[in-house]
Design a protein around this motif. Structure first.
Motif, PDB file in Angstrom:
ATOM      1  N   LEU A 182     -49.691  44.411  31.065  1.00  0.00           N
ATOM      2  CA  LEU A 182     -50.067  43.403  32.052  1.00  0.00           C
ATOM      3  C   LEU A 182     -51.558  43.532  32.349  1.00  0.00           C
ATOM      4  N   LEU A 183     -52.268  42.433  32.173  1.00  0.00           N
ATOM      5  CA  LEU A 183     -53.699  42.447  32.452  1.00  0.00           C
ATOM      6  C   LEU A 183     -53.984  42.541  33.943  1.00  0.00           C
ATOM      7  N   ASP A 184     -53.042  42.028  34.749  1.00  0.00           N
ATOM      8  CA  ASP A 184     -53.167  42.144  36.203  1.00  0.00           C
ATOM      9  C   ASP A 184     -52.026  43.010  36.726  1.00  0.00           C
ATOM     10  N   PRO A 185     -52.253  44.309  36.845  1.00  0.00           N
ATOM     11  CA  PRO A 185     -51.157  45.195  37.276  1.00  0.00           C
ATOM     12  C   PRO A 185     -50.710  44.953  38.710  1.00  0.00           C
ATOM     13  N   ASN A 186     -51.534  44.240  39.500  1.00  0.00           N
ATOM     14  CA  ASN A 186     -51.187  43.967  40.898  1.00  0.00           C
ATOM     15  C   ASN A 186     -50.493  42.626  41.078  1.00  0.00           C
ATOM     16  N   ALA A 187     -50.151  41.960  39.977  1.00  0.00           N
ATOM     17  CA  ALA A 187     -49.486  40.659  40.071  1.00  0.00           C
ATOM     18  C   ALA A 187     -48.130  40.814  40.761  1.00  0.00           C
ATOM     19  N   PRO A 188     -47.765  39.902  41.665  1.00  0.00           N
ATOM     20  CA  PRO A 188     -46.500  40.023  42.396  1.00  0.00           C
ATOM     21  C   PRO A 188     -45.289  39.805  41.502  1.00  0.00           C
ATOM     22  N   ASP A 189     -44.226  40.474  41.841  1.00  0.00           N
ATOM     23  CA  ASP A 189     -42.968  40.330  41.114  1.00  0.00           C
ATOM     24  C   ASP A 189     -42.395  38.941  41.390  1.00  0.00           C
ATOM     25  N   PRO A 190     -42.088  38.142  40.343  1.00  0.00           N
ATOM     26  CA  PRO A 190     -41.558  36.790  40.568  1.00  0.00           C
ATOM     27  C   PRO A 190     -40.286  36.771  41.405  1.00  0.00           C
ATOM     28  N   LEU A 191     -39.384  37.730  41.162  1.00  0.00           N
ATOM     29  CA  LEU A 191     -38.141  37.763  41.931  1.00  0.00           C
ATOM     30  C   LEU A 191     -38.417  38.080  43.392  1.00  0.00           C
ATOM     31  N   LEU A 192     -39.340  39.021  43.633  1.00  0.00           N
ATOM     32  CA  LEU A 192     -39.698  39.367  45.003  1.00  0.00           C
ATOM     33  C   LEU A 192     -40.375  38.190  45.690  1.00  0.00           C
ATOM     34  N   THR A 193     -41.227  37.487  44.950  1.00  0.00           N
ATOM     35  CA  THR A 193     -41.882  36.295  45.492  1.00  0.00           C
ATOM     36  C   THR A 193     -40.863  35.255  45.912  1.00  0.00           C
ATOM     37  N   TYR A 194     -39.830  35.090  45.112  1.00  0.00           N
ATOM     38  CA  TYR A 194     -38.773  34.119  45.404  1.00  0.00           C
ATOM     39  C   TYR A 194     -38.087  34.453  46.726  1.00  0.00           C
ATOM     40  N   PHE A 195     -37.731  35.721  46.915  1.00  0.00           N
ATOM     41  CA  PHE A 195     -37.018  36.112  48.134  1.00  0.00           C
ATOM     42  C   PHE A 195     -37.932  36.073  49.361  1.00  0.00           C
ATOM     43  N   ILE A 196     -39.205  36.383  49.189  1.00  0.00           N
ATOM     44  CA  ILE A 196     -40.137  36.296  50.311  1.00  0.00           C
ATOM     45  C   ILE A 196     -40.298  34.845  50.749  1.00  0.00           C
ATOM     46  N   GLY A 197     -40.391  33.935  49.769  1.00  0.00           N
ATOM     47  CA  GLY A 197     -40.471  32.517  50.089  1.00  0.00           C
ATOM     48  C   GLY A 197     -39.245  32.039  50.847  1.00  0.00           C
ATOM     49  N   ILE A 198     -38.066  32.477  50.412  1.00  0.00           N
ATOM     50  CA  ILE A 198     -36.838  32.108  51.109  1.00  0.00           C
ATOM     51  C   ILE A 198     -36.843  32.654  52.540  1.00  0.00           C
ATOM     52  N   ALA A 199     -37.327  33.888  52.710  1.00  0.00           N
ATOM     53  CA  ALA A 199     -37.354  34.498  54.039  1.00  0.00           C
ATOM     54  C   ALA A 199     -38.241  33.698  54.990  1.00  0.00           C
ATOM     55  N   PHE A 200     -39.452  33.336  54.548  1.00  0.00           N
ATOM     56  CA  PHE A 200     -40.332  32.521  55.394  1.00  0.00           C
ATOM     57  C   PHE A 200     -39.678  31.171  55.699  1.00  0.00           C
ATOM     58  N   GLY A 201     -39.063  30.564  54.687  1.00  0.00           N
ATOM     59  CA  GLY A 201     -38.427  29.267  54.879  1.00  0.00           C
ATOM     60  C   GLY A 201     -37.277  29.323  55.861  1.00  0.00           C
ATOM     61  N   ILE A 202     -36.457  30.362  55.765  1.00  0.00           N
ATOM     62  CA  ILE A 202     -35.301  30.486  56.661  1.00  0.00           C
ATOM     63  C   ILE A 202     -35.751  30.690  58.104  1.00  0.00           C
ATOM     64  N   VAL A 203     -36.736  31.565  58.311  1.00  0.00           N
ATOM     65  CA  VAL A 203     -37.214  31.820  59.673  1.00  0.00           C
ATOM     66  C   VAL A 203     -37.787  30.543  60.282  1.00  0.00           C
ATOM     67  N   PHE A 204     -38.598  29.807  59.506  1.00  0.00           N
ATOM     68  CA  PHE A 204     -39.171  28.555  60.001  1.00  0.00           C
ATOM     69  C   PHE A 204     -38.071  27.550  60.302  1.00  0.00           C
ATOM     70  N   PHE A 205     -37.148  27.398  59.368  1.00  0.00           N
ATOM     71  CA  PHE A 205     -36.082  26.403  59.501  1.00  0.00           C
ATOM     72  C   PHE A 205     -35.185  26.724  60.703  1.00  0.00           C
ATOM     73  N   SER A 206     -34.709  27.956  60.784  1.00  0.00           N
ATOM     74  CA  SER A 206     -33.755  28.311  61.836  1.00  0.00           C
ATOM     75  C   SER A 206     -34.394  28.251  63.225  1.00  0.00           C
ATOM     76  N   SER A 207     -35.623  28.757  63.365  1.00  0.00           N
ATOM     77  CA  SER A 207     -36.274  28.746  64.671  1.00  0.00           C
ATOM     78  C   SER A 207     -36.601  27.331  65.120  1.00  0.00           C
ATOM     79  N   ALA A 208     -37.124  26.508  64.205  1.00  0.00           N
ATOM     80  CA  ALA A 208     -37.476  25.136  64.565  1.00  0.00           C
ATOM     81  C   ALA A 208     -36.244  24.335  64.954  1.00  0.00           C
ATOM     82  N   ILE A 209     -35.166  24.497  64.187  1.00  0.00           N
ATOM     83  CA  ILE A 209     -33.932  23.762  64.489  1.00  0.00           C
ATOM     84  C   ILE A 209     -33.329  24.234  65.806  1.00  0.00           C
ATOM     85  N   THR A 210     -33.264  25.557  65.997  1.00  0.00           N
ATOM     86  CA  THR A 210     -32.624  26.103  67.199  1.00  0.00           C
ATOM     87  C   THR A 210     -33.323  25.628  68.470  1.00  0.00           C
TER      88      THR A 210
END
Length: 377
Positions: A148-176
């Motif tokens: 890997l030329l960029d050893p600090n590149a984020p893990d795609p799977l981890l990126t996916y779950f982090i995105g879901i986490a931000f989305g869920i917190v925004f969605f649930s708090s705004a709706i509630t």
């Protein structure tokens, strides 16, 4: 049933007549009332405590959970192949005297898999009972060397779950909290308490108080979630949570606070259009779609730089897209500030729009008032 209008102050609620409370004082009273009602509610306290406990448990489990369930795999083989298997991580080699003994061990469950000499290109034969032992097959497969030329590149799977986490917190708090504001407006309108309130305080002060009070609650809840996540990172020593997610969480809290004020104003305006709780779902359904947009979009485009860049400048998705870009380090230093400026400007415009709708619809009873009709009056 046609909509009817109760008598309203001729000045639209702006003047400070004798006996009427000033705007900011009235706003503070309404905001305090909204906050006290919620924090004194056992259901709110219990649900918040359960949510924070689950988040903390999830953070702790994500670090120690894999170790709890990480068991060694027993592999049966013959003496000639045992040295080749003993160097594999997580594998316990059970050396048996014959191929038949290996097959018997796998069939009886004494071994998870068996390895014998095969006739294929690899020279190995992996034996399973009812399903292919994919973990062993993967360990024994020949894989090319990867650099890997960029050893600090984020893990795609981890990126996916982090995105879901931000989305869920925004969605649930705004709706509630958005639904809480809407229900409060409809209840006061349906019981005609709002008519008594308008005799003492301006309509816009009621709106501002409800928005500010619930925004404080939402902001406090987001801060507690962020604190719990960082606490879990400190307990487990996770550098991802302590370093990698530190600034994204900060930007999420800041952008969510501004974005929630925008959404809260729209929820209050939408609720003012109806007189019955049964019609509330119809009035707020368009807002529900706007809140769901960031949640769905971040799941689909969580690793798409161009899509995230566009979303970071859209007010309804910026609170989720900007933290993701900060985490991925795919933005210039000034871009989050530009996104925040756009969000603030749009929020100011939305507040003015929502205040006009709220003020002109609050005393109307009967059938649901259309947004267009409220603006024309």
């Amino acid at each position: 049933m046609s909509a009817t209008t109760a008598s309203a102050p001729a000045d639209g609620g702006h003047a400070n007549h004798r006996g009427r409370t000033g705007f900011w004082q009235a706003t503070g009273i309404v905001a305090q009332r909204e906050i006290l009602i919620r924090v004194r509610s056992k259901s709110f306290i219990i649900s918040t405590a359960i949510m924070l406990a689950l988040i903390l448990a999830g953070v702790l489990f994500s670090s120690v959970g894999p170790q709890l369930f990480d068991e060694d795999t027993t592999v049966a083989t013959i003496a000639a192949l045992a040295p080749a298997l003993q160097g594999l991580d997580g594998v316990v080699v059970d050396t048996l005297g014959s191929a038949d003994a290996v097959r018997q061990a796998v069939q009886s469950g004494a071994a998870s898999a068996g390895v014998l000499q095969g006739t294929g290109a690899s020279g190995l034969l992996v034996i399973g009972d009812r399903e292919t032992p994919s973990a062993i097959v993967q360990m024994l497969s020949v894989t090319p060397e990867v650099e890997l030329l960029d050893p600090n590149a984020p893990d795609p799977l981890l990126t996916y779950f982090i995105g879901i986490a931000f989305g869920i917190v925004f969605f649930s708090s705004a709706i509630t909290f958005g639904q809480t504001i809407a229900q409060s407006v409809v209840e006061e309108k349906q019981s005609r308490i709002v008519e008594i309130m308008l005799a003492a305080i301006p309509a816009r002060a009621i709106l501002a108080g409800k928005v500010i009070g619930n925004s404080v609650l939402a902001f406090g809840q987001i801060l507690m979630i962020a604190a719990v996540v960082l606490l879990g990172g400190a307990i487990t020593g996770s550098q991802l949570l302590l370093d990698g997610l530190g600034m994204p969480i900060v930007w999420f809290v800041v952008l969510f606070t501004v974005g929630f004020v925008m959404l809260a104003s729209l929820y209050a305006a939408a609720a003012a259009l109806v007189s019955r709780a049964e019609d509330l779902g119809t009035a707020t359904s368009p807002l529900m779609m706007l809140v769901m947009l960031p949640y769905i979009a971040v799941i689909i485009f969580n690793n798409n730089p161009v899509a995230l860049q566009i979303m970071s400048y859209v007010p309804f998705s910026a609170p989720v897209a900007v933290p993701m870009r900060v985490y991925l380090q795919s933005q210039e230093w000034w871009e989050p500030y530009l996104s925040l400026a756009i969000l603030i400007a749009f929020t100011v415009a939305v507040i003015a729009f929502a205040a006009r709708i709220y003020e002109r619809s609050l005393l109307k009873t009967g059938s649901m008032v259309k947004w267009r009709d409220a603006l024309k009056q």
